[in-house]
Design a protein around this motif. Structure first.
Motif, mmCIF file in Angstrom:
data_model
loop_
_atom_site.group_PDB
_atom_site.id
_atom_site.type_symbol
_atom_site.label_atom_id
_atom_site.label_comp_id
_atom_site.label_asym_id
_atom_site.label_seq_id
_atom_site.Cartn_x
_atom_site.Cartn_y
_atom_site.Cartn_z
ATOM 1 N N CYS A 131 0.873 -1.179 0.000
ATOM 2 C CA CYS A 131 0.000 0.000 0.000
ATOM 3 C C CYS A 131 0.909 1.228 0.000
ATOM 4 O O CYS A 131 1.579 1.498 0.994
ATOM 5 C CB CYS A 131 -0.897 0.013 1.233
ATOM 6 N N ILE A 132 0.928 1.947 -1.121
ATOM 7 C CA ILE A 132 1.901 3.027 -1.296
ATOM 8 C C ILE A 132 1.189 4.328 -1.642
ATOM 9 O O ILE A 132 0.347 4.367 -2.546
ATOM 10 C CB ILE A 132 2.915 2.663 -2.417
ATOM 11 N N ALA A 143 8.715 -1.388 -5.296
ATOM 12 C CA ALA A 143 7.662 -2.339 -5.684
ATOM 13 C C ALA A 143 7.885 -2.843 -7.108
ATOM 14 O O ALA A 143 7.774 -4.048 -7.380
ATOM 15 C CB ALA A 143 6.284 -1.688 -5.552
ATOM 16 N N GLN A 144 8.210 -1.944 -8.012
ATOM 17 C CA GLN A 144 8.457 -2.346 -9.408
ATOM 18 C C GLN A 144 9.669 -3.265 -9.504
ATOM 19 O O GLN A 144 9.630 -4.267 -10.216
ATOM 20 C CB GLN A 144 8.665 -1.108 -10.280
ATOM 21 N N LEU A 150 1.098 -2.202 -10.485
ATOM 22 C CA LEU A 150 0.053 -1.350 -9.933
ATOM 23 C C LEU A 150 -1.300 -1.994 -10.196
ATOM 24 O O LEU A 150 -1.678 -2.247 -11.332
ATOM 25 C CB LEU A 150 0.121 0.041 -10.568
ATOM 26 N N LYS A 151 -2.028 -2.257 -9.120
ATOM 27 C CA LYS A 151 -3.359 -2.869 -9.208
ATOM 28 C C LYS A 151 -4.455 -1.812 -9.223
ATOM 29 O O LYS A 151 -5.559 -2.088 -9.668
ATOM 30 C CB LYS A 151 -3.597 -3.826 -8.029
ATOM 31 N N GLY A 169 1.110 -5.099 -6.284
ATOM 32 C CA GLY A 169 1.169 -6.464 -5.797
ATOM 33 C C GLY A 169 1.486 -7.479 -6.860
ATOM 34 O O GLY A 169 1.688 -7.146 -8.035
ATOM 35 N N GLN A 170 1.507 -8.723 -6.401
ATOM 36 C CA GLN A 170 1.770 -9.839 -7.303
ATOM 37 C C GLN A 170 1.355 -11.144 -6.635
ATOM 38 O O GLN A 170 1.364 -11.261 -5.420
ATOM 39 C CB GLN A 170 3.236 -9.897 -7.706
#
Length: 185
Positions: A131-132, A143-144, A150-151, A169-170
């Motif tokens: 959560c950013i 995150a990348q 990006l969701k 996420g992933q």
């Protein structure tokens, strides 16, 4: 293995359960306007103490929480990283916060990889999120680099419902495939 025995070592870091002696540097993190900008803002030492107790409490109640991250060579507390899922949270988060003197050294990536590996192996999670804040470009880059995408926009539970976040996420399969590829010669 008891919870108190949980210890993850990376090349430069030790991830372990929080200890009372971590609090001084934790309080410094929350006294820094820049360091606390995206994690709730500055707070006085007494309020930081109560917030600090969230992670040991989550370890005791849920069996997981963010790890304290320390520099292996010096024993210096650098920050916290790891699994985090409070009530009403939008998913299984791998979150973090680092003392400002630990920024820019790759500690977030190194500890995130170890934390994600641990969460998938030990907690059986099927996916992870981060959560950013939309303005937190350094965290988006982490995150990348972790392979998260990006969701979309997210919503945190009260009292954080007005704090803007984007969910990155992933799924587990994507992470495991990426890790297997990294291990190939």
């Amino acid at each position: 293995m008891s919870r108190s025995d949980i210890r993850i070592e990376t090349e430069r870091l030790v991830l372990r359960l929080p200890r009372a002696e971590d609090f001084g540097r934790y309080a410094e993190l929350y006294a820094s306007e820049e360091a606390s900008r995206f994690i709730g803002g500055t707070m006085p030492r007494a309020a930081a103490w109560r917030k600090f107790l969230q992670m040991p409490g989550a370890w005791a109640v849920q069996g997981f929480a963010m790890f304290s991250v320390e520099e292996k060579s010096s024993g210096l507390w650098l920050g916290q990283m790891g699994p985090w899922r409070p009530d009403g949270w939008p998913g299984n988060e791998i979150g973090y916060a680092f003392h400002p003197d630990a920024w820019g050294r790759g500690y977030a990536m190194e500890s995130a990889v170890a934390s994600i590996d641990w969460a998938f192996a030990q907690l059986g999670w099927n996916d992870i999120i981060h959560c950013i804040d939309p303005d937190n470009l350094p965290s988006q880059k982490v995150a990348q680099r972790l392979g998260s995408t990006l969701k979309g926009p997210g919503r945190l539970p009260e009292p954080f419902q007005d704090h803007p976040v984007r969910i990155w996420g992933q799924p587990r399969e994507q992470w495991l495939a990426r890790r297997a590829q990294e291990r190939q010669p």
